[in-house]
Design an enzyme around this catalytic site. Structure first.
Site, PDB file in Angstrom:
ATOM      1  CG  HIS A  77      -1.963  -1.043   1.230  1.00 39.91           C
ATOM      2  ND1 HIS A  77      -3.008  -1.060   2.124  1.00 39.91           N
ATOM      3  CD2 HIS A  77      -2.129  -2.127   0.435  1.00 39.91           C
ATOM      4  CE1 HIS A  77      -3.784  -2.109   1.874  1.00 39.91           C
ATOM      5  NE2 HIS A  77      -3.273  -2.779   0.857  1.00 39.91           N
ATOM      6  CD  GLU A  79      -2.034   4.115   3.132  1.00 39.12           C
ATOM      7  OE1 GLU A  79      -1.716   3.444   2.127  1.00 39.12           O
ATOM      8  OE2 GLU A  79      -3.187   4.117   3.588  1.00 39.12           O
ATOM      9  CB  CYS A 107      -6.488  -0.509   5.190  1.00 35.54           C
ATOM     10  SG  CYS A 107      -4.788  -1.120   5.144  1.00 35.54           S
ATOM     11  CB  CYS A 110      -1.930   1.634   6.196  1.00 33.74           C
ATOM     12  SG  CYS A 110      -1.484   0.835   4.628  1.00 33.74           S
TER      13      CYS A 110
HETATM   14 ZN    ZN Z   1      -3.424   0.147   3.713  1.00 33.82          ZN
END
Ligand code: ZN
Length: 174
Positions: A77, A79, A107, A110
């Site tokens: 991801h 992040e 999410c 993260c």
């Molecule tokens: Zn994430």
């Protein structure tokens, strides 16, 4: 008595270094514009358009987008990638001087990483009612049971971030 040049704005002394034009100090909406640019690069390799930039004192130290499809890595991801780059840039895993600016609410994975990094501050754009862990489904950034709380600013250029995602999924369905 202080010299007059310390008394206010617009009185820069001749010996002061010129303001840098290559490293502008960014406010939240300007930093989000860069994160949105990052997000726009993700669909070129089939990834959902989410982008993140990391800043220290308003200067960008990392800029990444979602690479889950590109790399086949479930943790890729934006992040997570930006946090790793930021840690390399500042030379420590402890990112208490770092602000992360991301187009979509993080999410649970993260948000957990933000807490683990002792992140200084989070700014996000669109809320994610299906997976958001910074206020929507959970709030891992402000849970007193965890060992760190991350100050959060939500909703910066949220409409632009949401429109990117809506456009991406609409195109994929058509
Ligand atoms: Zn994430």
């Amino acid at each position: 008595m202080l010299p007059a040049m310390d008394a206010g704005h617009g009185t820069r002394g001749r010996s002061d270094p010129p303001p840098s034009v290559s490293d502008p100090v960014l406010d939240d909406p300007s930093a989000m514009a860069l994160a949105l640019d990052e997000a726009r690069a993700a669909p070129a390799h089939g990834d959902v358009p989410v982008g993140a930039v990391a800043l220290v004192d308003g200067l960008v130290v990392a800029s990444r987008h979602n690479e889950r499809e590109l790399t086949g890595d479930p943790t890729a991801h934006a992040e997570i990638l930006a946090l790793a780059d930021a840690a390399t840039a500042v030379g420590t895993w402890r990112l208490s001087d770092v602000t992360l600016v991301v187009t979509l609410e993080p999410c649970p994975m993260c948000a957990g990483a933000l807490v683990a990094a002792r992140l200084g501050r989070l700014v996000f754009g669109a809320a994610d009612p299906k997976a958001g862990a910074c206020g929507s489904l959970y709030n891992l950034c402000a849970d007193p049971r965890l060992n760190h709380e991350v100050p959060v600013t939500a909703g910066v250029r949220a409409d632009e971030a949401a429109a990117l995602l809506t456009g991406f999924f609409a195109e994929r369905r058509s």
